[in-house]
Enzyme design. Structure first.
Site, PDB file in Angstrom:
ATOM      1  N   HIS A 183      51.790  27.167  -9.466  1.00 21.73           N
ATOM      2  CA  HIS A 183      52.514  26.094 -10.149  1.00 21.73           C
ATOM      3  C   HIS A 183      52.925  26.494 -11.562  1.00 21.73           C
ATOM      4  O   HIS A 183      53.145  25.628 -12.412  1.00 21.73           O
ATOM      5  CB  HIS A 183      51.662  24.816 -10.182  1.00 21.73           C
ATOM      6  CG  HIS A 183      51.364  24.265  -8.832  1.00 21.73           C
ATOM      7  ND1 HIS A 183      52.328  23.697  -8.024  1.00 21.73           N
ATOM      8  CD2 HIS A 183      50.212  24.239  -8.120  1.00 21.73           C
ATOM      9  CE1 HIS A 183      51.778  23.314  -6.888  1.00 21.73           C
ATOM     10  NE2 HIS A 183      50.490  23.639  -6.918  1.00 21.73           N
TER      11      HIS A 183
ATOM     12  N   GLU B 157      38.596  33.986 -29.330  1.00 22.95           N
ATOM     13  CA  GLU B 157      37.910  33.742 -30.600  1.00 22.95           C
ATOM     14  C   GLU B 157      37.572  35.029 -31.341  1.00 22.95           C
ATOM     15  O   GLU B 157      37.772  35.115 -32.556  1.00 22.95           O
ATOM     16  CB  GLU B 157      36.599  32.979 -30.352  1.00 22.95           C
ATOM     17  CG  GLU B 157      36.719  31.491 -30.250  1.00 22.95           C
ATOM     18  CD  GLU B 157      35.357  30.842 -30.086  1.00 22.95           C
ATOM     19  OE1 GLU B 157      35.051  29.907 -30.850  1.00 22.95           O
ATOM     20  OE2 GLU B 157      34.585  31.263 -29.201  1.00 22.95           O
TER      21      GLU B 157
ATOM     22  N   CYS C 163      31.903  24.832 -44.641  1.00 24.07           N
ATOM     23  CA  CYS C 163      31.494  25.107 -46.024  1.00 24.07           C
ATOM     24  C   CYS C 163      30.015  24.817 -46.262  1.00 24.07           C
ATOM     25  O   CYS C 163      29.424  23.964 -45.618  1.00 24.07           O
ATOM     26  CB  CYS C 163      32.317  24.260 -46.980  1.00 24.07           C
ATOM     27  SG  CYS C 163      34.086  24.375 -46.722  1.00 24.07           S
TER      28      CYS C 163
ATOM     29  N   GLU D 126      35.776  28.531 -20.842  1.00 23.51           N
ATOM     30  CA  GLU D 126      34.853  29.031 -21.862  1.00 23.51           C
ATOM     31  C   GLU D 126      34.998  30.540 -22.026  1.00 23.51           C
ATOM     32  O   GLU D 126      34.959  31.063 -23.143  1.00 23.51           O
ATOM     33  CB  GLU D 126      33.420  28.651 -21.490  1.00 23.51           C
ATOM     34  CG  GLU D 126      32.344  29.253 -22.381  1.00 23.51           C
ATOM     35  CD  GLU D 126      32.384  28.780 -23.832  1.00 23.51           C
ATOM     36  OE1 GLU D 126      31.637  29.332 -24.651  1.00 23.51           O
ATOM     37  OE2 GLU D 126      33.174  27.867 -24.151  1.00 23.51           O
TER      38      GLU D 126
ATOM     39  N   TRP E 103      35.395  27.404 -46.669  1.00 24.19           N
ATOM     40  CA  TRP E 103      36.314  27.677 -45.552  1.00 24.19           C
ATOM     41  C   TRP E 103      37.602  26.939 -45.875  1.00 24.19           C
ATOM     42  O   TRP E 103      37.612  25.718 -45.991  1.00 24.19           O
ATOM     43  CB  TRP E 103      35.712  27.201 -44.236  1.00 24.19           C
ATOM     44  CG  TRP E 103      36.490  27.581 -43.013  1.00 24.19           C
ATOM     45  CD1 TRP E 103      36.511  28.782 -42.391  1.00 24.19           C
ATOM     46  CD2 TRP E 103      37.336  26.724 -42.245  1.00 24.19           C
ATOM     47  NE1 TRP E 103      37.322  28.741 -41.278  1.00 24.19           N
ATOM     48  CE2 TRP E 103      37.844  27.480 -41.164  1.00 24.19           C
ATOM     49  CE3 TRP E 103      37.725  25.387 -42.362  1.00 24.19           C
ATOM     50  CZ2 TRP E 103      38.720  26.957 -40.214  1.00 24.19           C
ATOM     51  CZ3 TRP E 103      38.594  24.855 -41.419  1.00 24.19           C
ATOM     52  CH2 TRP E 103      39.081  25.647 -40.360  1.00 24.19           C
TER      53      TRP E 103
ATOM     54  N   ASN F 162      32.287  19.788 -49.855  1.00 25.24           N
ATOM     55  CA  ASN F 162      32.604  19.971 -48.442  1.00 25.24           C
ATOM     56  C   ASN F 162      33.365  18.746 -47.963  1.00 25.24           C
ATOM     57  O   ASN F 162      33.041  17.623 -48.357  1.00 25.24           O
ATOM     58  CB  ASN F 162      31.338  20.100 -47.593  1.00 25.24           C
ATOM     59  CG  ASN F 162      30.572  21.370 -47.852  1.00 25.24           C
ATOM     60  OD1 ASN F 162      31.047  22.259 -48.548  1.00 25.24           O
ATOM     61  ND2 ASN F 162      29.388  21.459 -47.297  1.00 25.24           N
ATOM     62  N   GLY F 163      34.339  18.946 -47.091  1.00 26.05           N
ATOM     63  CA  GLY F 163      35.078  17.814 -46.542  1.00 26.05           C
ATOM     64  C   GLY F 163      36.541  17.844 -46.922  1.00 26.05           C
ATOM     65  O   GLY F 163      37.056  18.848 -47.430  1.00 26.05           O
TER      66      GLY F 163
ATOM     67  N   ARG G 239      27.825  29.834 -40.953  1.00 23.32           N
ATOM     68  CA  ARG G 239      28.808  28.775 -40.745  1.00 23.32           C
ATOM     69  C   ARG G 239      30.248  29.300 -40.806  1.00 23.32           C
ATOM     70  O   ARG G 239      31.162  28.653 -40.333  1.00 23.32           O
ATOM     71  CB  ARG G 239      28.653  27.705 -41.838  1.00 23.32           C
ATOM     72  CG  ARG G 239      27.398  26.863 -41.720  1.00 23.32           C
ATOM     73  CD  ARG G 239      27.200  26.027 -42.963  1.00 23.32           C
ATOM     74  NE  ARG G 239      26.130  25.056 -42.803  1.00 23.32           N
ATOM     75  CZ  ARG G 239      26.311  23.744 -42.636  1.00 23.32           C
ATOM     76  NH1 ARG G 239      27.529  23.266 -42.598  1.00 23.32           N
ATOM     77  NH2 ARG G 239      25.284  22.937 -42.508  1.00 23.32           N
TER      78      ARG G 239
ATOM     79  N   LYS H 141      31.630  28.003 -38.265  1.00 31.50           N
ATOM     80  CA  LYS H 141      30.572  27.687 -37.307  1.00 31.50           C
ATOM     81  C   LYS H 141      30.389  26.186 -37.130  1.00 31.50           C
ATOM     82  O   LYS H 141      30.348  25.681 -36.033  1.00 31.50           O
ATOM     83  CB  LYS H 141      29.260  28.326 -37.760  1.00 31.50           C
ATOM     84  CG  LYS H 141      28.102  28.114 -36.799  1.00 31.50           C
ATOM     85  CD  LYS H 141      28.364  28.779 -35.461  1.00 31.50           C
ATOM     86  CE  LYS H 141      27.223  28.587 -34.488  1.00 31.50           C
ATOM     87  NZ  LYS H 141      27.564  29.118 -33.161  1.00 31.50           N
TER      88      LYS H 141
ATOM     89  N   LYS I  24      36.069  32.443 -25.537  1.00 27.59           N
ATOM     90  CA  LYS I  24      35.282  33.490 -26.177  1.00 27.59           C
ATOM     91  C   LYS I  24      36.135  34.727 -26.462  1.00 27.59           C
ATOM     92  O   LYS I  24      36.045  35.334 -27.523  1.00 27.59           O
ATOM     93  CB  LYS I  24      34.083  33.871 -25.295  1.00 27.59           C
ATOM     94  CG  LYS I  24      32.984  32.855 -25.275  1.00 27.59           C
ATOM     95  CD  LYS I  24      32.286  32.768 -26.616  1.00 27.59           C
ATOM     96  CE  LYS I  24      31.652  31.406 -26.827  1.00 27.59           C
ATOM     97  NZ  LYS I  24      32.572  30.314 -27.101  1.00 27.59           N
TER      98      LYS I  24
END
Length: 605
Positions: A501, A485, A2, A478, A74, A99-100, A27, A600, A482
Site C-alpha cells: 500500500h 536516534e 536541562c 521501536e 538543551w 528549565n522549561g 539528560r 533524555k 533506535k
C-alpha cells in the site's frame, strides 16, 4: 533535558555544582555554565562543550564561592551558543537558571526593553532574569513570588542576588525541582541524583511552590503564598549505577543490564494480584471498562505493545494516545476508563499534561508505570508500578523500555484475573515464563557478534525499513526509532501487510529491510510479505525464531533467536534491534550516548 544545581554553604561549593552537572549529563545538553557569589560580585563561566571543559575553565580562573547555581542547557529558544547558555545575569545583580518554556516571553521582552533592559541572548530565560531585577524589592524571596505570577508556561528556576549573600531562591511550575537539606547548608536541583553523595535528605517541591534557601533554614510557600511544610524524604541515589565500567558506552552497558533490570522489576512477584499496583487496585480494576494509555516516544511504543496484550489476554478495550496530541483534541471522556501513563522519568511534560487533562474531564482512575518512585507522575496517579531499571544514562532508552513491557504484562494479567479470564494454570504458565525472561534475554545478547557483522553493512546505508506484524509491529517501530536516534540513518517502520500500500515503492538494493519474524500465528503471512521485498531486489535482514523455517539465501540474511517466547516475545525481539542500532552508530562514529538534538528527560512541551 536541562539540569539545575544550586547551593548555599559555608564551604566552596564549586566542586559540588560541577559534580551535580556531571550527574545530570545523562539528560542531554548542548551548553553548560556556573555562577557564583564572589566578594560581593557575580562571577560566571559558560561553555558550549562538555562539563569537563567547563571544569578546566573554572580551574584556570580558580573560581570559587559559597553561594551559586549551575546549569546544563538543551536549546529551545536560541541556538546552542555561549551567549545563550545559562546562568543569565541582569545588571550584574541577578543570576538565574531555568528549565522549561515561558510562553509569554515576547510580551515580557517588549515590556522590559521599554524599561531600558538590554538583551544579550535569544532565550526566554533572560526575560525572567530581567523581570526579577525589575521587580526586586531588596527581598529576593518576595520578588521571585511576584515574578512567578507574571510568567505563563512551565518553569523551574534557581536565582540568587549580588545583594543577598548566602541565599538562593527556587520556584517550580510544570518542571521538577527538589531541595536537598544539609547541615548548615542547603541545596536545590532538578533531580535528586545531582546531589548524590552530598545529601540524601530531599524535599520534592509541589506545583507552584517557591523555596527560600539559606544556611540554617528552608522556607517554602505554595502557589497562594502560604507557608507550607513539605515532607523530607531519605533518597538513596545510586551513584554507582552511572559508572561506565568495562563498556564503551552507557547504551551498551544498559542493553546488557536488561536481564538484571527485568529480574529486579519482577522481584517478589510470586502470584498475580492487583495489589502490586496499590491498595485500591482491585476495586479500581473491577470498576473500569477500558484502558487509555498516554505516553510519548519509546514509552508510547510500549503502550502500543500492551494494547495487544490487554485486549487479547484480558479482554479489555485499550486505546493508546500520543500524550502531546491527546490534550489538544476533542476526545470523548470515559469516567470508567483506567488512565495509564508510562514514563521513564515520571516528569515527562507532555505526559503529565495529558494526565491532568484526563483528570480534568472526570477520568480519575489513574495508574502510572514509572522508573522514578518519587516523581510527579507517581505522586499524581492513584496507582503505580515502579520499574527497577536503575539509572538510564544513554539518551536512547533500552532497559527502561523492556522493564516497562514487563510491568505492562503484569498489568495485563492482573486485569485478566479481575475480569475472570485468567485461570490458575494460565497464571502459573505466565509466571514461569516471566521468571525465565532474564535467562532468555541473556541468550539473545549472546548473538551480538552476528549483529556486529550486520551493522558494518548498515553503516554504509542512509535509509532502512523495519517490518513487523501484530504484536511485533510496535517492536519494529521501536527498532526504527533506535536506529534513527543514534546512527542518524533515516528509518521507518510499517506493519508488513502495508508494504503493497505504498512503502514497497521505496524498496531497492540500497534499502535494507529489517524484519521481526517470531514463529507466531502471523508467520506465514509475514513470509509472503518478505517475498514481496525479495521480488523487487530488496535486501532482507530477518530476526527469526529458531523454529520459524526461514533460511538464509541470496538477499536474505537471518539471525535466529534461541527460542519462541509466545506473548512475551516482544521483550526478546527488541534486544537485537537495540544492538543493531548501537553497533551501526558505533561504526558510523556518532555520539552514541548523547545523540544530536535530543535530550533524555523531556521536561518541556
Amino acid at each position: 533535558m536541562c539540569g539545575i544545581v544550586g547551593a548555599v554553604a559555608q564551604r566552596n561549593i564549586t566542586p559540588i555544582l560541577l559534580e551535580g552537572l556531571k550527574r545530570l549529563e545523562y539528560r542531554g545538553y548542548d551548553s553548560c555554565g556556573i555562577a557564583l557569589h564572589v566578594d560581593g560580585e557575580l562571577k560566571r563561566a559558560r561553555s558550549t562543550e562538555r562539563v569537563t571543559e567547563l571544569e578546566r575553565q573554572i580551574a584556570s580562573t580558580q573560581l570559587s564561592g559559597f553561594t551559586g547555581i549551575a546549569h546544563t542547557r538543551w536549546a529551545t529558544h536560541g541556538a546552542p551558543a555561549s551567549h545563550n547558555a545559562h546562568p543569565h545575569f541582569s545588571r550584574d545583580r541577578i543570576a538565574l537558571v531555568h528549565n522549561g518554556i515561558i510562553e509569554n516571553h515576547d510580551e515580557l521582552r517588549d515590556e522590559l526593553k521599554a524599561l531600558g533592559y538590554v538583551f544579550e541572548s535569544q532565550t526566554d530565560t533572560e526575560v525572567i532574569a530581567h523581570l526579577v531585577d525589575h521587580l526586586y524589592t531588596g527581598d529576593l524571596f518576595e520578588t521571585v513570588q511576584l515574578a512567578a505570577k507574571r510568567l505563563t508556561g512551565a518553569f523551574a528556576i534557581a536565582v540568587f542576588s549580588r545583594d543577598e549573600p548566602h541565599r538562593v531562591v527556587g520556584a517550580r511550575r510544570g518542571s521538577p525541582l527538589i531541595v536537598g537539606i544539609g547541615n548548615g547548608e542547603n541545596f536545590v536541583a532538578s533531580d535528586a541524583l545531582a546531589l548524590a553523595g552530598t545529601t540524601d535528605q530531599i524535599i520534592y517541591l509541589e506545583e507552584g511552590d517557591v523555596v527560600d534557601l539559606q544556611l540554617q533554614r528552608v522556607w517554602i510557600v505554595d502557589a497562594d503564598g502560604k507557608q507550607v511544610q513539605r515532607e523530607v524524604k531519605t533518597v538513596h541515589a545510586h551513584t554507582g549505577a552511572v559508572e561506565l565500567g568495562p563498556y564503551r558506552h552507557y547504551m551498551q552497558k544498559e542493553i546488557f543490564e536488561q536481564p538484571r533490570a527485568i529480574a529486579d522489576t519482577l522481584e517478589g512477584i510470586s502470584a498475580i494480584t492487583p495489589d502490586i499496583f496499590g491498595d485500591q487496585a482491585f476495586a479500581t480494576f473491577r470498576k473500569i471498562d477500558s484502558v487509555l494509555i498516554l505516553a510519548c516516544g519509546t514509552s508510547y511504543y510500549s503502550g502500543m505493545t500492551a494494547k495487544y496484550w490487554i485486549e487479547g489476554i484480558a479482554g479489555v478495550r485499550c486505546d493508546v494516545e500520543i500524550a502531546s496530541e491527546y490534550r489538544y483534541r476533542d476526545s470523548v471522556p470515559n469516567p470508567h476508563a483506567l488512565v495509564v501513563t508510562i514514563s521513564q522519568s515520571g516528569e515527562t511534560a507532555d505526559t503529565l499534561a495529558a494526565l491532568r487533562h484526563a483528570q480534568s474531564h472526570g477520568m480519575l482512575h489513574t495508574l502510572t508505570i514509572c522508573n522514578a518512585a518519587t516523581s510527579a507522575m507517581v505522586r499524581e496517579c492513584a496507582l503505580a508500578y515502579i520499574t527497577r531499571a536503575g539509572v538510564e544514562v544513554g539518551v536512547a532508552s533500552t532497559k527502561a523500555f523492556t522493564t516497562q513491557l514487563a510491568a505492562l504484562f503484569l498489568l495485563t494479567l492482573s486485569l485478566a484475573q479481575v475480569k475472570g479470564r485468567l485461570n490458575d494454570e494460565q497464571e502459573a504458565a505466565y509466571l514461569k515464563q516471566m521468571r525465565h525472561l532474564p535467562v532468555a534475554i541473556s541468550a539473545v545478547l549472546a548473538l551480538e557478534p552476528q549483529i556486529i557483522a550486520w551493522a558494518e553493512a548498515f553503516a554504509r546505508k542512509e535509509n532502512a525499513l523495519f517490518l513487523g506484524r501484530g504484536l511485533h509491529y510496535p517492536i519494529a517501530l521501536e527498532g526504527a526509532l533506535k536506529l534513527k536516534e543514534i546512527s542518524y540513518i533515516h528509518a521507518e517502520a510499517y506493519p508488513a501487510g502495508e508494504l503493497k500500500h505504498g512503502p514497497l515503492a521505496l524498496v531497492t538494493e540500497e534499502m535494507p529491510v529489517v524484519t521481526v519474524a517470531p514463529n507466531d500465528s502471523m508467520i506465514e503471512k509475514l513470509k509472503s510479505n518478505m517475498q514481496e521485498v525479495r521480488a523487487r531486489g530488496g535486501e532482507l535482514y530477518v530476526f527469526a525464531d529458531g523454529d520459524s523455517r526461514i533460511t538464509s539465501g541470496e538477499g536474505l540474511h537471518v539471525i535466529r533467536l534461541p527460542e519462541h517466547y509466545g506473548a512475551l516475545s516482544p521483550i526478546l525481539h527488541v534486544v537485537p534491534l537495540q544492538l543493531l542500532a548501537y553497533h551501526t552508530a558505533l561504526a558510523r562514529g556518532t555520539d552514541v550516548d548523547k545523540p544530536r538534538n535530543l535530550a533524555k528527560s523531556v521536561t518541556v512541551e
